[in-house]
Design an enzyme around this catalytic site. Structure first.
Site, PDB file in Angstrom:
ATOM      1  N   HIS A   1       5.336 -65.148  78.638  1.00 20.43           N
ATOM      2  CA  HIS A   1       5.095 -64.699  79.965  1.00 20.43           C
ATOM      3  C   HIS A   1       3.607 -63.881  79.858  1.00 20.43           C
ATOM      4  CE1 HIS A   1       8.977 -65.619  81.646  1.00 20.43           C
ATOM      5  NE2 HIS A   1       9.475 -65.282  80.436  1.00 20.43           N
TER       6      HIS A   1
ATOM      7  N   GLY B   1      -2.662 -54.303  47.654  1.00 19.59           N
ATOM      8  CA  GLY B   1      -2.076 -53.476  48.978  1.00 19.59           C
ATOM      9  C   GLY B   1      -0.995 -54.326  50.091  1.00 19.59           C
ATOM     10  N   ARG B   2      -1.641 -55.410  50.160  1.00 21.62           N
ATOM     11  CA  ARG B   2      -1.126 -56.297  51.167  1.00 21.62           C
ATOM     12  C   ARG B   2       0.140 -57.029  50.726  1.00 21.62           C
ATOM     13  NH1 ARG B   2      -6.004 -57.843  50.524  1.00 21.62           N
ATOM     14  NH2 ARG B   2      -6.754 -59.890  49.453  1.00 21.62           N
TER      15      ARG B   2
ATOM     16  N   LYS C   1      -2.701 -46.778  47.873  1.00 24.98           N
ATOM     17  CA  LYS C   1      -2.908 -47.287  46.453  1.00 24.98           C
ATOM     18  C   LYS C   1      -4.036 -46.663  45.767  1.00 24.98           C
ATOM     19  CE  LYS C   1      -4.312 -51.738  44.331  1.00 24.98           C
ATOM     20  NZ  LYS C   1      -4.527 -53.005  44.079  1.00 24.98           N
TER      21      LYS C   1
ATOM     22  N   GLU D   1      -8.765 -42.786  56.113  1.00 31.32           N
ATOM     23  CA  GLU D   1      -7.708 -42.352  57.364  1.00 31.32           C
ATOM     24  C   GLU D   1      -6.692 -41.668  56.706  1.00 31.32           C
ATOM     25  OE1 GLU D   1      -9.394 -45.277  56.453  1.00 31.32           O
ATOM     26  OE2 GLU D   1      -9.775 -46.594  58.399  1.00 31.32           O
TER      27      GLU D   1
ATOM     28  N   GLU E   1      -6.966 -60.947  55.413  1.00 33.03           N
ATOM     29  CA  GLU E   1      -7.542 -60.228  54.353  1.00 33.03           C
ATOM     30  C   GLU E   1      -7.632 -61.071  53.158  1.00 33.03           C
ATOM     31  OE1 GLU E   1      -6.407 -56.199  52.568  1.00 33.03           O
ATOM     32  OE2 GLU E   1      -7.796 -55.452  54.189  1.00 33.03           O
TER      33      GLU E   1
ATOM     34  N   LYS F   1     -16.727 -49.332  55.682  1.00 33.47           N
ATOM     35  CA  LYS F   1     -16.190 -47.973  55.024  1.00 33.47           C
ATOM     36  C   LYS F   1     -17.714 -47.219  54.596  1.00 33.47           C
ATOM     37  CE  LYS F   1     -11.712 -49.585  52.887  1.00 33.47           C
ATOM     38  NZ  LYS F   1     -11.053 -49.672  51.893  1.00 33.47           N
TER      39      LYS F   1
HETATM   40  O1  F6P Z   1      -3.561 -48.277  50.011  1.00 33.21           O
HETATM   41  P1  F6P Z   1      -4.706 -47.732  50.245  1.00 33.21           P
HETATM   42  O2  F6P Z   1      -5.631 -47.836  48.876  1.00 33.21           O
HETATM   43  O3  F6P Z   1      -5.052 -46.548  50.769  1.00 33.21           O
HETATM   44  O4  F6P Z   1      -5.722 -49.139  50.933  1.00 33.21           O
HETATM   45  C1  F6P Z   1      -5.136 -49.406  52.384  1.00 33.21           C
HETATM   46  C2  F6P Z   1      -5.670 -50.793  52.719  1.00 33.21           C
HETATM   47  O5  F6P Z   1      -7.236 -50.690  52.613  1.00 33.21           O
HETATM   48  C3  F6P Z   1      -7.543 -51.819  52.255  1.00 33.21           C
HETATM   49  O6  F6P Z   1      -7.954 -51.683  50.909  1.00 33.21           O
HETATM   50  C4  F6P Z   1      -8.828 -52.367  52.875  1.00 33.21           C
HETATM   51  O7  F6P Z   1      -8.752 -51.990  54.277  1.00 33.21           O
HETATM   52  C5  F6P Z   1      -6.369 -52.668  52.273  1.00 33.21           C
HETATM   53  O8  F6P Z   1      -6.412 -53.909  51.545  1.00 33.21           O
HETATM   54  C6  F6P Z   1      -5.072 -51.770  51.804  1.00 33.21           C
HETATM   55  O9  F6P Z   1      -4.143 -52.364  52.078  1.00 33.21           O
END
Ligand code: F6P
Length: 794
Positions: A629, A513-514, A454, A460, A599, A758
């Site tokens: 199990h 995002g979620r 987003k 990452e 979240e 972060k």
């Molecule tokens: O889509 P982005 O901006 O890379 O963010 C990834 C994820 O990181 C967060 O902002 C926080 O971990 C989530 O809400 C989101 O889904």
């Protein structure tokens, strides 16, 4: 923050005005009625009022009769009447003749009677309805009184047509009504007709009625006290004018009072075993389950009964679930800490649906972007968009994390039976192992990489994207760029990364995002399953939106699931919930729901009035039967009670393996039964004796083989896990999380709780690599970095 970002408070369900005595009330009511009629005449040149009988209103009509109003342009009818001529002293027309119309009062007003004569009330009703219909579009004003039993209009508890009359969406304007103990037959406006009013005035006076009103504010069925149908709706604005109430608290029900009723229900049910609740109520399953199409949610294996559920639904109302739901769909900025609307529902809308973000129509952009993404997905699937060497892409890698990963991962896995496009792989973790393990199995020449973020800044994702680009360049050289596409709200950053804008797909800051799997973030899913199935997935979400927006709360699946959640979290103090899909293809659903739920609602700070105390629980799970199990031991016999949410399809995708599916279903039902029923020590003992065990040994082992039971679970059962059903499931959980968030008063749409880690990680990286000193850090961090270095150099 701008004013506009403040979310609507739960609007009170009615305005309340108190007066010292019945005379003052009659003066005020007459003045208010005159004011409303005058307003209607000025605005529209005519005015229409429906008036009730009764002692309190009649005093107001006597005063109103001399008001200086252009009466010939006013039409008056009755809310209800006895099916008898006006000469009958018990008729409401008779009452108007002696008050409003007395001695030439309200001179020239047109009157539309409800009693029209005729062979039967049914036949007369049709004639009266035909005369009334042109007037009732809508009534400018409906005046209601209230009986000591809580009736309004002729909605008498026990009335023969009560449920039809109380249908807010019924088509009839009038209904006959007979009730036990009621002399004669009556004719009444229906609730649907009354709720068409521009304004409802409810008048009552005296201590007895005040008590009735108070009771009506509490939990309980509308049929028992039909005034509740007026007090619980939000279609027509209601003003309550009352007098002589002797200190009774008749203010709109705040959350605290609604919560008290939940606690009272909890205390009333304390010590009652779930299994016994079935004995006292043979219709328990019907009462505590609800359906949307084929999807059925069963709450009957929880400790709730109908009264407790009603109290929870009142709590939801008091907290403003309906108001905020409407505000969300209207595109108002309910995400108040970020000043944004919340419009993921627009992402599954169809042409013609209306969605605007703070007044700006979002649908053109949504549809255009969806069409571009689906066209691109189809081109990849068909080979029309080809790899650098002209061959087809056989593999797609989605690089993203959190909401840019979990939705697509979960959905691609869930919809394996309709997955007929290229294989999909997912890289999320910054751990190089993830990129390595995925990429090493792939041929760059055949691979398309999607960068999903987003913000397009997530460390990452950007780290993995760089790694993937290097891998791609090593494989296909300068053509690498053609093997990349991106999804982001930050299209400028996508271009700066080197991805052709033709393969960049946007979305909007009003999508969390979620909540974004429905958007271009679902590109990997689109490529996997194709246009028709992706659209079916969207349609499922859209169907659940419609259900959430329109179903009454006691039939509303997301709200019912939220009610169960709040019961377990707040009334019973249970800190976690297990989500157990008896559906192997939903194996990533628990992880998806962890983000969606935790979240969203894992928060302490409140945005608005909400239920104080605990908020979001820990959410976790694994598919059944595997979980049986592993951790079910603790679910059945652990010292902690964990409510379980089961999900299961009635049919599988493999007709040739139907016997597997029967076993799956049997296990799912068995687990929910075992959690509820348990097995006493005596039963365990007798069972072992029957198996031939020595009495002493049976006594010794009995406590170990006993199950306390009485452990709550819910069950969601649907026909088959197809794209449409998956869409419904995801939207169901989205709206459940929303409803719980509103009840707790938290903002389900920000995630500030992930920021601190972060920021610290950014500062720690040079300390880890040795480029910066860690001396300013806490003792533990200094110690850990030191030991890490020792391990690295050793
Ligand atoms: O889509 P982005 O901006 O890379 O963010 C990834 C994820 O990181 C967060 O902002 C926080 O971990 C989530 O809400 C989101 O889904």
């Amino acid at each position: 923050m701008s004013d506009v970002a403040v979310p609507p408070a739960p609007t009170p369900l009615y305005e309340l005005r108190r007066y010292d005595d019945a005379d003052a009330l009659a003066d005020a009511a007459a003045a208010r009625i005159a004011e409303l009629l005058q307003g209607a005449l000025s605005a529209r040149g005519r005015a229409v009022a429906a008036l009730s009988g009764g002692a309190t209103p009649q005093r107001a009509y006597a005063k109103l009769s001399r008001a200086k109003i252009d009466w010939p342009r006013v039409s008056v009818t009755l809310v209800d009447d006895l099916w008898a001529p006006a000469s009958d002293p018990r008729s409401n027309k008779n009452l108007l003749d002696l008050t409003l119309f007395y001695d030439g009062g309200a001179s020239g007003a047109r009157f539309a009677p409800l009693y029209t004569g005729g062979a039967s009330v049914e036949a007369g009703c049709a004639a009266a309805e035909a005369a009334l219909r042109p007037l009732a579009r809508p009534f400018d004003l409906v005046v209601l009184g209230m009986g000591p039993d809580g009736h309004v209009a002729s909605f008498f508890p026990g009335g023969d047509r009560l449920s039809e009359a109380l249908d807010p969406d019924g088509r009839a304007l009038l209904t006959p009504m007979r009730a036990p103990g009621l002399p004669g037959t009556r004719i009444s406006l229906t609730l649907a007709a009354i709720l068409q009013a521009r304004r409802i005035l409810l008048l009552f006076s005296g201590r007895t009625k005040a008590r009735t009103f108070q009771r009506a504010l509490g939990p309980g069925p509308v049929e028992d006290m039909p005034i509740r149908a007026i007090l619980r709706q939000r279609r027509a604005p209601v003003e309550v004018l009352c007098a002589d109430i002797d200190g009774a608290d008749v203010t709109p029900q705040p959350i605290a009072a609604a919560w008290k009723a939940v606690e009272t229900a909890r205390d009333r049910l304390a010590g009652r075993r779930i299994v016994d609740l079935f004995d006292t109520d043979p219709e328990r399953f019907e009462r505590l389950s609800a359906r949307a199409e084929d999807m059925l949610l069963d709450l009957s294996k929880t400790g709730l009964d109908a009264g407790a559920l009603e109290a929870l639904l009142n709590l939801a109302r008091a907290a403003g679930v309906e108001t905020l739901r409407d505000a969300m769909f209207e595109g108002r900025p309910i995400n108040a800490t970020e000043g944004r609307p919340v419009l993921h529902a627009a992402l599954r809308a169809r042409p013609g649906d209306v969605f605007a973000a703070e007044g700006v129509d979002v649908m053109p952009e949504v549809l255009e972007t969806r069409a571009r993404a689906l066209d691109f997905a189809e081109a990849v699937r068909s080979g029309a968009y080809a790899a650098a060497d002209g061959g087809r892409f056989t593999d797609v890698v989605n690089i993203g994390i959190g909401g840019s990963d979990l939705g697509p991962v979960m959905a691609v896995r869930a919809l394996a039976p309709v997955h007929d496009g290229p294989r999909c792989h997912f890289i999320s973790n910054v751990d190089g192992a993830h990129a390595q393990d995925v990429l090493r199995t792939l041929d760059p020449a055949r691979t398309l990489v999607l960068i999903a973020s987003k913000t397009f800044t997530t460390i990452e994702t950007m780290t993995n994207a760089d790694t993937a680009m290097r891998w791609m360049k090593a494989g296909v050289g300068e053509a690498a760029g053609g093997h990349f596409a991106a999804i982001s709200t930050a299209l400028d950053k996508v271009e700066a990364f080197g991805i052709d804008p033709a393969r960049a797909f946007g979305f909007w800051d009003w999508v969390g995002g979620r909540y974004s799997v429905w958007s271009s973030i679902g590109l990997s899913l689109m490529i996997a399953i194709g246009r028709a199935d992706f659209e079916a997935f969207l349609d499922g979400g859209r169907a659940m939106d419609a259900h959430f927006r329109t179903a009454p709360l006691d039939k509303n699946l997301p709200v019912l699931l939220a009610a169960a959640g709040v019961w377990h979290r707040n009334a019973l103090g249970l800190g976690s919930r297990a989500v157990i899909p008896y559906d192997q293809r939903l194996e990533r659903l628990p992880a998806y729901l962890q983000q969606l739920d935790m979240e969203s609602n894992g928060k302490t700070a409140r945005l608005r009035d909400g239920l104080p105390g605990e908020t979001g629980p820990v959410v976790w799970g694994e598919p059944g039967t595997n979980g049986q199990h592993a951790f079910f031991q603790l679910l059945h016999q652990g010292t902690t009670v964990i409510p379980v949410e089961f999900l299961v399809a009635a049919t599988g995708w493999e007709p040739e393996l139907a016997h597997h599916h029967s076993l799956l279903l049997a296990n799912c039902f068995a687990q929910s039964e075992a959690l509820m029923a348990g097995r006493s020590e005596q039963e365990a003992h007798d069972m072992m004796i029957a198996e031939g065990m020595e009495a002493a040994e049976a006594r010794r082992l009995a406590p170990h083989r006993a199950f306390s039971g009485d452990r709550p679970s819910t069950m969601l059962i649907y026909r088959k896990l197809d794209p449409y059903t998956l869409g419904r499931l995801v939207a169901l959980y989205e709206h459940r999380v929303f409803s719980e968030g509103v009840i707790w008063g938290v903002n389900a749409y920000d995630q500030w709780g992930v920021e601190l880690g972060k920021t610290l990680a950014k500062a720690l990286e040079p300390m880890v690599t040795g480029e910066a000193s860690a001396a300013e850090k806490d003792g533990s961090t200094i110690g850990l970095i030191g030991w890490m270095k020792a391990l690295q150099s050793g």
